[in-house]
Each structure stands twice: as C-alpha cells, then as structure tokens.
Design a protein around this motif. Structure first.
Motif, PDB file in Angstrom:
ATOM      1  N   PHE A  14      58.288 112.348  60.484  1.00 28.55           N
ATOM      2  CA  PHE A  14      59.351 112.481  59.502  1.00 28.55           C
ATOM      3  C   PHE A  14      60.398 113.498  59.964  1.00 28.55           C
ATOM      4  O   PHE A  14      61.598 113.261  59.908  1.00 28.55           O
ATOM      5  N   CYS A  15      59.919 114.639  60.474  1.00 25.05           N
ATOM      6  CA  CYS A  15      60.816 115.690  60.958  1.00 25.05           C
ATOM      7  C   CYS A  15      61.669 115.187  62.109  1.00 25.05           C
ATOM      8  O   CYS A  15      62.860 115.477  62.183  1.00 25.05           O
ATOM      9  N   SER A  16      61.070 114.415  63.015  1.00 27.88           N
ATOM     10  CA  SER A  16      61.864 113.971  64.156  1.00 27.88           C
ATOM     11  C   SER A  16      62.956 113.001  63.703  1.00 27.88           C
ATOM     12  O   SER A  16      64.045 112.989  64.267  1.00 27.88           O
ATOM     13  N   LEU A  17      62.677 112.224  62.642  1.00 33.14           N
ATOM     14  CA  LEU A  17      63.731 111.368  62.081  1.00 33.14           C
ATOM     15  C   LEU A  17      64.890 112.220  61.565  1.00 33.14           C
ATOM     16  O   LEU A  17      66.052 111.914  61.797  1.00 33.14           O
ATOM     17  N   LEU A  18      64.553 113.298  60.843  1.00 32.07           N
ATOM     18  CA  LEU A  18      65.587 114.171  60.293  1.00 32.07           C
ATOM     19  C   LEU A  18      66.395 114.824  61.408  1.00 32.07           C
ATOM     20  O   LEU A  18      67.616 114.915  61.338  1.00 32.07           O
ATOM     21  N   ILE A  19      65.688 115.269  62.462  1.00 34.87           N
ATOM     22  CA  ILE A  19      66.377 115.906  63.586  1.00 34.87           C
ATOM     23  C   ILE A  19      67.312 114.902  64.259  1.00 34.87           C
ATOM     24  O   ILE A  19      68.463 115.212  64.569  1.00 34.87           O
ATOM     25  N   LEU A  20      66.828 113.669  64.408  1.00 34.71           N
ATOM     26  CA  LEU A  20      67.658 112.615  64.988  1.00 34.71           C
ATOM     27  C   LEU A  20      68.939 112.432  64.169  1.00 34.71           C
ATOM     28  O   LEU A  20      70.036 112.280  64.698  1.00 34.71           O
ATOM     29  N   GLY A  21      68.771 112.463  62.838  1.00 35.40           N
ATOM     30  CA  GLY A  21      69.918 112.332  61.945  1.00 35.40           C
ATOM     31  C   GLY A  21      70.906 113.467  62.132  1.00 35.40           C
ATOM     32  O   GLY A  21      72.118 113.278  62.042  1.00 35.40           O
ATOM     33  N   LEU A  22      70.392 114.658  62.418  1.00 33.62           N
ATOM     34  CA  LEU A  22      71.259 115.827  62.585  1.00 33.62           C
ATOM     35  C   LEU A  22      72.027 115.783  63.897  1.00 33.62           C
ATOM     36  O   LEU A  22      73.196 116.156  63.956  1.00 33.62           O
ATOM     37  N   ILE A  23      71.359 115.344  64.969  1.00 31.05           N
ATOM     38  CA  ILE A  23      72.014 115.440  66.277  1.00 31.05           C
ATOM     39  C   ILE A  23      72.809 114.188  66.636  1.00 31.05           C
ATOM     40  O   ILE A  23      73.567 114.204  67.589  1.00 31.05           O
ATOM     41  N   THR A  24      72.655 113.094  65.861  1.00 33.43           N
ATOM     42  CA  THR A  24      73.438 111.905  66.173  1.00 33.43           C
ATOM     43  C   THR A  24      74.901 112.159  65.808  1.00 33.43           C
ATOM     44  O   THR A  24      75.191 112.631  64.713  1.00 33.43           O
ATOM     45  N   ASP A  25      75.788 111.844  66.731  1.00 28.37           N
ATOM     46  CA  ASP A  25      77.212 112.052  66.512  1.00 28.37           C
ATOM     47  C   ASP A  25      77.763 110.877  65.712  1.00 28.37           C
ATOM     48  O   ASP A  25      77.857 109.762  66.203  1.00 28.37           O
ATOM     49  N   THR A  26      78.117 111.129  64.445  1.00 30.38           N
ATOM     50  CA  THR A  26      78.583 110.022  63.610  1.00 30.38           C
ATOM     51  C   THR A  26      80.088 109.787  63.758  1.00 30.38           C
ATOM     52  O   THR A  26      80.634 108.854  63.200  1.00 30.38           O
ATOM     53  N   HIS A  27      80.755 110.681  64.502  1.00 31.67           N
ATOM     54  CA  HIS A  27      82.207 110.516  64.633  1.00 31.67           C
ATOM     55  C   HIS A  27      82.582 109.452  65.651  1.00 31.67           C
ATOM     56  O   HIS A  27      83.606 108.799  65.535  1.00 31.67           O
ATOM     57  N   THR A  28      81.752 109.294  66.687  1.00 33.18           N
ATOM     58  CA  THR A  28      82.058 108.261  67.659  1.00 33.18           C
ATOM     59  C   THR A  28      81.178 107.058  67.372  1.00 33.18           C
ATOM     60  O   THR A  28      80.048 106.983  67.803  1.00 33.18           O
ATOM     61  N   VAL A  29      81.717 106.152  66.592  1.00 32.89           N
ATOM     62  CA  VAL A  29      80.992 104.943  66.249  1.00 32.89           C
ATOM     63  C   VAL A  29      81.181 103.953  67.398  1.00 32.89           C
ATOM     64  O   VAL A  29      82.270 103.814  67.934  1.00 32.89           O
ATOM     65  N   LYS A  30      80.121 103.303  67.785  1.00 35.56           N
ATOM     66  CA  LYS A  30      80.209 102.298  68.848  1.00 35.56           C
ATOM     67  C   LYS A  30      81.149 101.195  68.397  1.00 35.56           C
ATOM     68  O   LYS A  30      81.102 100.753  67.264  1.00 35.56           O
ATOM     69  N   SER A  31      82.015 100.760  69.307  1.00 34.50           N
ATOM     70  CA  SER A  31      82.998  99.757  68.924  1.00 34.50           C
ATOM     71  C   SER A  31      82.319  98.473  68.478  1.00 34.50           C
ATOM     72  O   SER A  31      81.395  97.979  69.113  1.00 34.50           O
ATOM     73  N   ALA A  32      82.824  97.917  67.354  1.00 34.51           N
ATOM     74  CA  ALA A  32      82.283  96.653  66.855  1.00 34.51           C
ATOM     75  C   ALA A  32      82.654  95.522  67.798  1.00 34.51           C
ATOM     76  O   ALA A  32      82.121  94.435  67.723  1.00 34.51           O
ATOM     77  N   LEU A  33      83.621  95.796  68.696  1.00 34.06           N
ATOM     78  CA  LEU A  33      84.105  94.740  69.585  1.00 34.06           C
ATOM     79  C   LEU A  33      83.283  94.619  70.855  1.00 34.06           C
ATOM     80  O   LEU A  33      83.505  93.710  71.651  1.00 34.06           O
ATOM     81  N   THR A  34      82.344  95.559  71.065  1.00 33.43           N
ATOM     82  CA  THR A  34      81.557  95.527  72.286  1.00 33.43           C
ATOM     83  C   THR A  34      80.930  94.149  72.470  1.00 33.43           C
ATOM     84  O   THR A  34      80.297  93.627  71.556  1.00 33.43           O
ATOM     85  N   HIS A  35      81.150  93.586  73.654  1.00 36.82           N
ATOM     86  CA  HIS A  35      80.680  92.241  74.014  1.00 36.82           C
ATOM     87  C   HIS A  35      81.386  91.124  73.244  1.00 36.82           C
ATOM     88  O   HIS A  35      80.878  90.025  73.147  1.00 36.82           O
ATOM     89  N   LYS A  36      82.567  91.418  72.702  1.00 37.00           N
ATOM     90  CA  LYS A  36      83.377  90.359  72.090  1.00 37.00           C
ATOM     91  C   LYS A  36      84.728  90.317  72.808  1.00 37.00           C
ATOM     92  O   LYS A  36      85.122  91.295  73.444  1.00 37.00           O
ATOM     93  N   SER A  37      85.449  89.205  72.651  1.00 37.94           N
ATOM     94  CA  SER A  37      86.768  89.103  73.279  1.00 37.94           C
ATOM     95  C   SER A  37      87.693  90.162  72.713  1.00 37.94           C
ATOM     96  O   SER A  37      87.656  90.456  71.523  1.00 37.94           O
ATOM     97  N   ALA A  38      88.539  90.697  73.589  1.00 36.86           N
ATOM     98  CA  ALA A  38      89.550  91.630  73.126  1.00 36.86           C
ATOM     99  C   ALA A  38      90.460  90.871  72.160  1.00 36.86           C
ATOM    100  O   ALA A  38      90.888  89.762  72.462  1.00 36.86           O
ATOM    101  N   PRO A  39      90.744  91.440  70.972  1.00 38.26           N
ATOM    102  CA  PRO A  39      91.587  90.742  70.002  1.00 38.26           C
ATOM    103  C   PRO A  39      92.941  90.336  70.612  1.00 38.26           C
ATOM    104  O   PRO A  39      93.516  91.084  71.398  1.00 38.26           O
TER     105      PRO A  39
END
Lengths: 174, 173
Positions: A14-39
């Motif tokens: 449980f603690c490691s889940l919480l730590i993961l939540g703390l250290i994950t960078d939520t500001h850089t979201v992976k692009s939804a376009l990854t592996h899709k055609s460029a618009p």
C-alpha cells in the motif's frame, strides 16, 4: 510468524502505491497521439503567407516538430540547442509557431537565427490544440509514415536528447 | 467469409481517414460568435446548444491546471479549449462526439470521467469478494474449533464444572 509478516507485506504494498503516486510527474502527460497519425493541417507558412504547408511534409523522413512562440521564455532557452539540431542530417526540424504574431515571430528568428526547415503559422492555436499542446515548448518526434512516436514537454536539454530522443530516432531510422 | 473481408476493408478505410480531431472548419462569423460567448460570457443561440456546451465544460479538465474544469478555469489554454468546444457545438456535434474529439487529442486524462477499464473497476470488487470468502472460511474454521471444545468436556469434567459454579454461588451469598 506469518501472522505478523502478512499484514506487514500488505502495508508495504500500500505504501509503495502511495509513494508511486507522489513521485509520478502528473504535469507531463504522455501524448494521446503516440502511435497515431499526426493530425492533418493545411496552414500558411510563417515566413511566406502566400504559401501553404500541409501535414504531408512528415512523409518519408523522420521529423522533429517543435512548438514555439516568441512570447515563451523557455523557448529562448531551448533555441541554441535547436540551432545545433538543425545541422543533423538524419532528421528534419519543423516549427509550429503557436499563438504568436508574424511580426514578433519573424523578429525573434532574425535576431537568433532560424533552425527550422519550415514553420507552420498557427496564430489562434487551433492546430496546436489538435496536437494536444498544453504549453510551449513541446517537441514531437514523427516517423517516416507520419505517425507520432513521442512528445516531450518543456525544453529539450542535452541530457534528454542523448538519453531519450536520440535513441528513439536511431531506432526509427533503422 | 466475404462479409468478414468487406468488414475488415471498411474498417481499414475508416482508420485511414485523416483525423480532424479538434480543428473545425469555421466561418469568421462563427469564430466571432464563439469569441463573444467565451470572452464576454455571451449566450449560445438556443438553450439546447447552451446545455450541450455546458455539459462538456463541466466534465472536461483544464489540462494546464489539473484540478479545475474548463467551466471554472481562467487559464489561457482553458479559454482556447472553450472556443474549440463552442465551435463544435455550433456545428451541432453531440456531447459524446465532442468528448471523443477531446480524448483524441489529449487522451482520457482530459475528461473527469475515467474510461471503463478492468483494472480500475473490477479489481476492487475482486479483492472484496476474495476478502469475504477468506472471512467466511475463517469464521467456519473458528466455529469448528469451538464446537470441538464443547464436546471435549466429558462427564467428570462436567460434574466438576457444576461443583465449581455452585461453590462460587455459595461464596457470593
């Protein structure tokens, strides 16, 4: 013994889940376009308003699309590195001038130099929004078939180039 | 067999269509209209469109300021996204279509409604069921032990127990 170890393990998980939540960078979201055609887009060029530029430019080579604006301080910081990048032969660097004016953008390039092969002019930001841009600078790696492979948010540093972007480009150029 | 082929070809054709996810072909008049709606809190041409517009804004996240909806955020990016949504509403797109367009460009993260995924929704239920089963098993095991305890008292022990209880009653009185 098991009586004590089992709850301890559950608690640790449980603690490691919480730590993961703390250290994950939520500001850089992976692009939804990854592996899709460029618009697709069909827009005027920044440096010549009578000429159009379309998403066909990405075909047949590995492209790096850099979203920038003259009002963006981080873009200035990134600019010298882009000038270096422009010398590389295995990639083509394109610019997407985001929510800018022609005058200000041209002036910036005159002062600092133009690293881009061509620049898409997107004054109201609509093309940027189709690419899921959240701010400037952002950089997309697009493969020969015009498929987005990666998006990097914020300035490209030498470290990020060497460890993330370059290995990907080498992989794609095989 | 033939039908299967046709279906595959049709779906491949659909996939190869260019993606106009957020960009909308808009007339200058429509752009002007959306500028007024977004910047000066103007109204949609009719209440139905207005409802669609606000329905989307309420569930869409301002991607720059993660804990605000597009309805309440004052960020520049939120303003731009509101204009894009406004144009889509004027083009008579449904709430569902607009949401899927936004997800196309920004991913499911842009909506406050997480998409259905087995991990997210079924794992907690699964864990609950496992916990209930373990609990029931444990209770049964305990009951079994205690019912054995009862039986293990033989007659001599019962007599002694009776005696002890009597003795303690006498002491009290």
């Amino acid at each position: 013994m098991m009586r004590f170890i089992a709850p301890l393990l559950v608690f640790a998980a449980f603690c490691s889940l919480l730590i993961l939540g703390l250290i994950t960078d939520t500001h850089t979201v992976k692009s939804a376009l990854t592996h899709k055609s460029a618009p697709a887009f069909d827009a005027p060029r920044l440096l010549d308003k009578n000429q159009q530029i379309t998403s066909n430019i990405f075909e047949g080579k590995i492209s790096v699309l850099n979203v920038w604006a003259s009002w963006c301080p981080t873009c200035y910081q990134e600019h010298p590195f882009l000038m270096e990048l422009a010398k590389k032969k295995n990639i083509t660097l394109y610019g997407l001038n985001y929510k800018d004016t022609r005058y200000a953008a041209k002036k910036t390039l005159q002062k600092l130099g133009n690293p881009y092969k061509s620049i898409i002019y997107d004054p109201d930001g609509t093309i940027g929004l189709t690419y899921g841009v959240t701010g400037t600078p952002e950089t997309f790696i697009i493969d020969r078939k015009g498929i987005v492979r990666y998006k990097h948010t914020s300035a490209i540093t030498k470290d990020i180039w060497k460890n993330k972007l370059l290995p990907l480009i080498n992989e794609l150029s095989k | 067999m033939m039908q299967k082929y046709l279906l595959t070809i049709a779906s491949l054709l659909l996939l190869s269509l260019p993606v106009y996810a957020v960009q909308e072909k808009a007339t200058p008049a429509q752009k002007q209209q959306c500028n007024t709606i977004v910047n000066e809190a103007g109204n949609m041409p009719n209440s139905q469109l207005d409802e669609t517009y606000h329905k989307v804004l309420r569930v869409a996240r301002c991607v720059k300021c993660a804990n605000e909806s597009l309805e309440s955020s004052r960020a520049g990016l939120a303003n731009d996204l509101r204009k894009v949504i406004c144009l889509k509403v004027l083009h008579k797109k449904s709430v569902k279509q607009i949401k899927s367009d936004l997800v196309e460009s920004y991913g499911p993260y842009i909506l406050y409604e997480p998409p259905f995924s087995i991990g997210l929704w079924l794992v907690p239920i699964f864990i609950f069921i496992v916990a209930v089963i373990l609990l029931v098993l444990n209770i049964r095991k305990n009951n079994a032990i205690h019912s054995n305890d009862d039986k293990s008292l033989d007659e001599a022990e019962n007599a002694r127990l009776e005696q002890l209880l009597k003795k303690s009653d006498e002491e009290k009185s």
